[in-house]
Scaffold this active site. Structure first.
Site, PDB file in Angstrom:
ATOM      1  CG  HIS A   1      -0.109   0.103   2.481  1.00  0.00           C
ATOM      2  ND1 HIS A   1       0.376   1.018   2.948  1.00  0.00           N
ATOM      3  CD2 HIS A   1       0.111  -0.900   3.374  1.00  0.00           C
ATOM      4  CE1 HIS A   1       0.820   0.968   4.146  1.00  0.00           C
ATOM      5  NE2 HIS A   1       0.972  -0.252   4.566  1.00  0.00           N
TER       6      HIS A   1
ATOM      7  CB  SER B   1       1.559   6.107  -3.932  1.00  0.00           C
ATOM      8  OG  SER B   1       1.875   7.274  -3.293  1.00  0.00           O
TER       9      SER B   1
END
Length: 307
Positions: free
Chosen positions: A67, A135
């Site tokens: 994540h 990201s």
């Protein structure tokens, strides 16, 4: 006229009941999402740190998903639902995020997290697997692939950090003006602004889940700001490691990403020496696997099926 005032104890009790109800609804909603995606919640102790993670069982390919900043393992829950049976998915909460340990004074740079992720995969007995990241998680996945090439069958990047874009993103322009990072919410009500900044079409969230995440994001603001400071000080570390990546790589990017500009892909094409494919998605923001989990899963599935 005499005004009726609730006793202080009654007011406090009501507050606790509300918070408890919101927490229960949140846990129930998340559990349902994981159940629908065939994900099991697990934990493991690695180098004195408790890691929480979810796992979708499978006997074919293994995919470790990482994540982004301020996120957690459930950023991949709906994405995992659309992957075919047989693909084993492992989604950890990185230390400092989600339900994993968050010790103060730890190094939370992307390189440090990549090294921790190595020990996490070793503790699970993972020898060779595909790794995906979004990201900050993309930066970590890329560094992992560069430092531990024998473990990575292929690399999948969604709007990855760690590389300087030739064209500044909207967030970079804000940062250059010395304004507060748009990734840090200033109040629970500011959460809607964060969603609009991150997505073109924000994913549907029931009101109780949205309220929970809004309050959680605000409560974690100072903690997240301290980690963001470390990451910025680290600089564009992945860019220095691009030539060391050996695994075939696919890069998937939302064209409307305001956080990291898609021209990072131009740098990847120039500097990476391995097989590289790029996909630019129209009308998509910073986290395609959340904004359109079905399309993102299809792109990854097709990639894993390539000879």
């Amino acid at each position: 006229m005499k005004k009726f005032r609730k006793p202080f104890a009654t007011t406090i009790l009501s507050a606790f009941l509300f918070v408890g109800c919101a927490s229960y609804l949140h846990k129930t909603g998340i559990s349902l999402e994981r159940y629908r995606s065939d994900l099991e919640s697990k934990s493991v102790l690695v180098d004195s740190l408790h890691w929480k993670y979810t796992e979708k069982p499978g006997s074919a390919e293994t995919l470790v998903v990482v994540h982004g900043f301020g996120g957690d393992k459930d950023h991949w829950t709906r994405f995992s639902r659309h992957l075919p049976n047989g693909i084993r998915v492992i989604a950890p909460d990185l230390p400092g995020f989600g339900e994993s340990d968050k010790p103060e004074g730890l190094n939370y740079t992307q390189e440090a997290q990549a090294d921790r992720l190595y020990h996490f995969t070793e503790s699970l007995g993972l020898k060779e697997f595909h790794i995906a990241g979004n990201s900050m998680g993309g930066g970590i996945a890329g560094i992992f692939a560069a430092k531990y090439p024998n473990k990575v069958k292929s690399l999948i990047l969604f709007d990855n950090a760690g590389v300087k874009s030739p064209t500044p993103s909207e967030m970079q322009l804000i940062d250059m003006q010395g304004k507060p990072s748009p990734l840090l919410v200033t109040s629970p009500e500011d959460f809607d602004r964060l969603l609009a900044f991150t997505f073109v079409k924000p994913p549907y969230l029931p009101s109780f889940l949205k309220s929970y995440f809004a309050n959680k994001s605000f409560a974690n603001r100072d903690w997240n700001a301290s980690i963001l400071k470390q990451i910025r000080k680290e600089g564009y570390f992945l860019e220095e490691k691009l030539t060391e990546i050996q695994a075939p790589t696919i890069v998937i990017w939302g064209k409307e990403d305001k956080v990291i500009h898609y021209t990072v892909m131009d740098v990847l094409k120039k500097k990476m020496k391995t097989k590289l494919e790029t996909v630019l998605l129209e009308n998509m923001g910073h986290a395609p696997m959340i904004e359109d989990p079905k399309l993102s899963a299809k792109l990854v599935q097709d990639w894993l099926n390539k000879p």
